[in-house]
Scaffold this motif. Structure first.
Motif, PDB file in Angstrom:
ATOM      1  N   GLU A  43       1.257 -10.737  -1.968  1.00 12.28           N
ATOM      2  CA  GLU A  43       0.848 -11.072  -3.338  1.00 12.28           C
ATOM      3  C   GLU A  43      -0.311 -10.207  -3.798  1.00 12.28           C
ATOM      4  OE1 GLU A  43       1.722 -15.749  -4.228  1.00 12.28           O
ATOM      5  OE2 GLU A  43       0.121 -15.303  -2.805  1.00 12.28           O
ATOM      6  N   ILE A  44      -1.299 -10.032  -2.931  1.00 16.09           N
ATOM      7  CA  ILE A  44      -2.473  -9.258  -3.326  1.00 16.09           C
ATOM      8  C   ILE A  44      -2.153  -7.768  -3.421  1.00 16.09           C
ATOM      9  CG2 ILE A  44      -3.469  -8.786  -1.050  1.00 16.09           C
ATOM     10  CD1 ILE A  44      -5.490 -10.191  -3.970  1.00 16.09           C
ATOM     11  N   LEU A  45      -1.160  -7.317  -2.642  1.00 24.41           N
ATOM     12  CA  LEU A  45      -0.730  -5.918  -2.734  1.00 24.41           C
ATOM     13  C   LEU A  45      -0.122  -5.620  -4.094  1.00 24.41           C
ATOM     14  CD1 LEU A  45       0.836  -5.273   0.797  1.00 24.41           C
ATOM     15  CD2 LEU A  45      -1.152  -4.114  -0.188  1.00 24.41           C
ATOM     16  N   GLN A  46       0.544  -6.606  -4.682  1.00 27.96           N
ATOM     17  CA  GLN A  46       1.140  -6.419  -5.994  1.00 27.96           C
ATOM     18  C   GLN A  46       0.091  -6.194  -7.075  1.00 27.96           C
ATOM     19  OE1 GLN A  46       3.659  -9.814  -6.660  1.00 27.96           O
ATOM     20  NE2 GLN A  46       5.045  -9.305  -4.969  1.00 27.96           N
ATOM     21  N   LYS A  47      -1.156  -6.523  -6.785  1.00 26.65           N
ATOM     22  CA  LYS A  47      -2.261  -6.323  -7.728  1.00 26.65           C
ATOM     23  C   LYS A  47      -3.015  -5.022  -7.423  1.00 26.65           C
ATOM     24  CE  LYS A  47      -2.907 -11.240  -8.648  1.00 26.65           C
ATOM     25  NZ  LYS A  47      -2.531 -11.135 -10.086  1.00 26.65           N
ATOM     26  N   GLU A  48      -2.382  -4.149  -6.647  1.00 25.25           N
ATOM     27  CA  GLU A  48      -2.920  -2.822  -6.299  1.00 25.25           C
ATOM     28  C   GLU A  48      -4.141  -2.893  -5.382  1.00 25.25           C
ATOM     29  OE1 GLU A  48      -1.982   0.262  -9.726  1.00 25.25           O
ATOM     30  OE2 GLU A  48      -3.209  -1.383 -10.517  1.00 25.25           O
ATOM     31  N   VAL A  49      -4.258  -3.963  -4.632  1.00 32.94           N
ATOM     32  CA  VAL A  49      -5.298  -4.043  -3.609  1.00 32.94           C
ATOM     33  C   VAL A  49      -4.646  -3.632  -2.289  1.00 32.94           C
ATOM     34  CG1 VAL A  49      -6.940  -5.525  -2.400  1.00 32.94           C
ATOM     35  CG2 VAL A  49      -6.503  -5.880  -4.836  1.00 32.94           C
ATOM     36  N   TYR A  50      -4.962  -2.419  -1.814  1.00 34.28           N
ATOM     37  CA  TYR A  50      -4.259  -1.845  -0.672  1.00 34.28           C
ATOM     38  C   TYR A  50      -5.086  -1.850   0.608  1.00 34.28           C
ATOM     39  CZ  TYR A  50      -1.078  -0.176  -4.265  1.00 34.28           C
ATOM     40  OH  TYR A  50      -0.189  -0.116  -5.312  1.00 34.28           O
ATOM     41  N   LEU A  51      -6.348  -2.263   0.517  1.00 35.71           N
ATOM     42  CA  LEU A  51      -7.200  -2.227   1.695  1.00 35.71           C
ATOM     43  C   LEU A  51      -8.130  -3.433   1.684  1.00 35.71           C
ATOM     44  CD1 LEU A  51      -7.891  -0.428   4.174  1.00 35.71           C
ATOM     45  CD2 LEU A  51      -9.656   0.652   2.768  1.00 35.71           C
ATOM     46  N   PHE A  52      -8.354  -3.996   2.864  1.00 42.06           N
ATOM     47  CA  PHE A  52      -9.242  -5.155   3.010  1.00 42.06           C
ATOM     48  C   PHE A  52     -10.283  -4.814   4.060  1.00 42.06           C
ATOM     49  CE2 PHE A  52      -4.915  -6.324   2.069  1.00 42.06           C
ATOM     50  CZ  PHE A  52      -5.039  -7.110   0.940  1.00 42.06           C
ATOM     51  N   GLU A  53     -11.546  -4.896   3.700  1.00 42.36           N
ATOM     52  CA  GLU A  53     -12.621  -4.511   4.608  1.00 42.36           C
ATOM     53  C   GLU A  53     -13.723  -5.561   4.624  1.00 42.36           C
ATOM     54  OE1 GLU A  53     -12.612  -2.159   6.660  1.00 42.36           O
ATOM     55  OE2 GLU A  53     -11.556  -0.380   5.927  1.00 42.36           O
ATOM     56  N   ARG A  54     -14.476  -5.578   5.725  1.00 44.68           N
ATOM     57  CA  ARG A  54     -15.652  -6.436   5.850  1.00 44.68           C
ATOM     58  C   ARG A  54     -16.895  -5.633   5.496  1.00 44.68           C
ATOM     59  NH1 ARG A  54     -15.198 -10.712   9.781  1.00 44.68           N
ATOM     60  NH2 ARG A  54     -17.473 -10.622   9.952  1.00 44.68           N
ATOM     61  N   ILE A  55     -17.811  -6.235   4.748  1.00 40.86           N
ATOM     62  CA  ILE A  55     -19.030  -5.565   4.330  1.00 40.86           C
ATOM     63  C   ILE A  55     -19.899  -5.184   5.516  1.00 40.86           C
ATOM     64  CG2 ILE A  55     -20.294  -7.733   4.006  1.00 40.86           C
ATOM     65  CD1 ILE A  55     -20.648  -4.603   1.792  1.00 40.86           C
ATOM     66  N   ASP A  56     -19.763  -5.950   6.630  1.00 37.29           N
ATOM     67  CA  ASP A  56     -20.586  -5.675   7.812  1.00 37.29           C
ATOM     68  C   ASP A  56     -19.927  -4.726   8.797  1.00 37.29           C
ATOM     69  OD1 ASP A  56     -18.587  -7.409   8.494  1.00 37.29           O
ATOM     70  OD2 ASP A  56     -19.863  -8.865   9.524  1.00 37.29           O
ATOM     71  N   SER A  57     -18.766  -4.166   8.440  1.00 38.37           N
ATOM     72  CA  SER A  57     -18.099  -3.204   9.318  1.00 38.37           C
ATOM     73  C   SER A  57     -18.835  -1.864   9.284  1.00 38.37           C
ATOM     74  CB  SER A  57     -16.643  -3.016   8.886  1.00 38.37           C
ATOM     75  OG  SER A  57     -16.025  -2.008   9.642  1.00 38.37           O
ATOM     76  N   GLN A  58     -19.094  -1.321  10.462  1.00 33.37           N
ATOM     77  CA  GLN A  58     -19.877  -0.087  10.547  1.00 33.37           C
ATOM     78  C   GLN A  58     -19.015   1.176  10.526  1.00 33.37           C
ATOM     79  OE1 GLN A  58     -23.245  -0.220  10.530  1.00 33.37           O
ATOM     80  NE2 GLN A  58     -23.028  -2.458  10.383  1.00 33.37           N
ATOM     81  N   ASN A  59     -17.707   1.018  10.659  1.00 31.38           N
ATOM     82  CA  ASN A  59     -16.846   2.204  10.838  1.00 31.38           C
ATOM     83  C   ASN A  59     -15.861   2.392   9.697  1.00 31.38           C
ATOM     84  OD1 ASN A  59     -17.972   2.717  13.466  1.00 31.38           O
ATOM     85  ND2 ASN A  59     -16.709   1.040  14.258  1.00 31.38           N
ATOM     86  N   ARG A  60     -16.280   2.065   8.507  1.00 32.18           N
ATOM     87  CA  ARG A  60     -15.395   2.260   7.369  1.00 32.18           C
ATOM     88  C   ARG A  60     -15.415   3.711   6.900  1.00 32.18           C
ATOM     89  NH1 ARG A  60     -17.486  -0.082   3.260  1.00 32.18           N
ATOM     90  NH2 ARG A  60     -19.236  -1.168   4.235  1.00 32.18           N
TER      91      ARG A  60
END
Length: 434
Positions: A43-60
């Motif tokens: 459902e969220i992909l249909q809204k052009e959201v193709y990536l999900f990340e955490r704000i505390d991730s150090q390796n983005r």
């Protein structure tokens, strides 16, 4: 108010406000859980959201072709992570949404960090707490009923027999996910399953139905499929028959993942009900909650406490119910029941909870007449019919809330128990509101 739908609309508005183009959703641990409950990945992909990340991730990785939608709680840690993010932005533009109020000093700190001017918008999803009670103007003002759980400490102690309640109680439901990895003989693809009324029609239609009806509905679905396959038909007389049927037909499992999921869940619920003897436990719980026969109640509780298959939790809850029901009875055997808990090896922490629940919701504390003398006459036993192998269970008890709302609608709540502000007469107020 449908909270799930409201949150889904909030998130939809966030995504739509960022305009067309590829997007990344930047979240923290809690908001990740919130989004996963209200939206499926498709459902969220249909809204052009193709990536999900955490704000505390150090390796983005840096992806300047993506817009960032930040959905975060306004904690000091998240604000600090966001400040660092804005100083070295990985995305082209940032739309920032906080789940609650953020201080002006933190807004200023974010603005100072945005040296490259990549922030397009900052909003608070919930503004100020008092607005939660800022109702729309209507001809008849709404009525707010404030209750205290201590008025009814009995209802939360009872085993429940509707599908959703049993899943919560016996299996655990976390962010719409059930961990079935410890189920004996579970297949790899069913070690974790998702139950969401938003995306599972069977669950949405059955979550408030009782245990027997759930099994019957699954049975009917599978028999419909069998009728379409004339070869290899077999009778489905029990939950174990249905599980065997699913295991023997990989094509059916592939086409009807929803059915196989619910057969597995109901099968595990059935196993736990049998293992913990919850039918017998529930019958005694209902007797304690609804009837007024101390002699029968004490014998029933004693008998169950001597059963080695009774779980520690169920044993403690039975004694809690007895303590609440007969706390001032002249022939109370509560000290004897506490000794029995000790002999069973029940932890001191759990034993202390018996006295704690009486102090919390006992007769001295309760504002309402939770247990009336007419209960034994007024309450009748109700049964529901289930699959073979699923015994009938009692469903006598109705929460105090049911009677409270009924009295409220009829304008019969006692002023001494429910003092009110507003209209000169509570009867006038309720008759105009309902």
């Amino acid at each position: 108010m449908n909270v799930t739908l409201a949150v889904k609309q909030y998130i939809s508005k966030m995504v739509e406000s960022s305009g067309p183009g590829m997007k990344v959703l930047l979240m923290d641990r809690e908001t990740t859980s919130i989004v996963s409950v209200v939206y499926t990945q498709s459902e969220i992909l249909q809204k052009e959201v193709y990536l999900f990340e955490r704000i505390d991730s150090q390796n983005r990785d840096s992806m300047k072709h993506l817009k960032a939608i930040c959905f975060l709680r306004p904690t000091k840690e998240n604000v600090e992570h966001l400040i660092q993010e804005l100083r070295r932005p990985k995305y082209s533009v940032y739309f920032i949404y906080f789940s609650n109020v953020i201080s002006k000093s933190e807004i200023k700190a974010l603005a100072e960090a945005d040296e490259q001017e990549v922030v397009a918008e900052v909003q608070q999803i919930i503004t100020k707490e008092y607005e939660l009670f800022d109702f729309r103007k209507t001809e008849v003002p709404p009525l707010l009923l404030i209750l205290d759980r201590s008025d009814d400490a009995i209802t939360p102690l009872l085993n429940q027999w509707t599908y959703q309640a049993m899943v919560h109680e016996l299996l655990g439901l976390n962010n719409n996910r059930i961990d079935l990895s410890r189920v004996p003989g579970i297949s790899k693809d069913l070690r974790e399953v998702v139950l969401s009324a938003e995306n599972d029609e069977f669950y949405a239609n059955n979550l408030y139905l009782n245990f027997g009806e759930i099994g019957t509905n699954i049975k009917n679905l599978m028999e419909d499929f069998q009728r379409k396959r004339p070869k290899g038909q077999q009778k489905l007389e029990s939950i174990s028959d249905m599980k065997a049927f699913v295991d023997n037909y990989p094509q059916f499992k592939k086409m009807s993942g929803t059915v196989s999921k619910h057969v597995t869940v109901v099968g595990e619920l059935s196993r736990l009900v049998s293992e913990r003897q919850l039918m017998e436990v529930s019958e005694v719980e209902q007797e304690l909650a609804c009837q007024n026969d101390h002699s029968s109640a004490q014998q029933s509780v004693r008998r169950l406490l001597q059963n080695p298959r009774l779980s520690e939790l169920d044993a403690v809850r039975l004694v809690m119910l007895y303590a609440l029901r007969y706390e001032r009875h002249s022939s109370s055997i509560l000290p004897s029941l506490m000794d029995e808990l000790s002999r069973r090896g029940v932890s001191e922490r759990h034993r202390r909870m018996v006295q704690s629940v009486v102090e919390y919701g006992g007769k001295r504390v309760r504002g309402s007449d939770l247990i009336a003398l007419t209960d034994a006459v007024a309450i009748t036993k109700q049964f529901f019919k289930g699959l073979k192998g699923v015994e009938n269970v009692y469903t006598q008890h109705q929460p105090l809330l049911h009677d409270t709302l009924d009295q409220l609608i009829k304008g019969r709540l006692k002023d001494s128990q429910f003092p009110y502000l507003g209209a000169s007469s509570l009867r006038d107020r309720t008759s105009s509101c309902f």
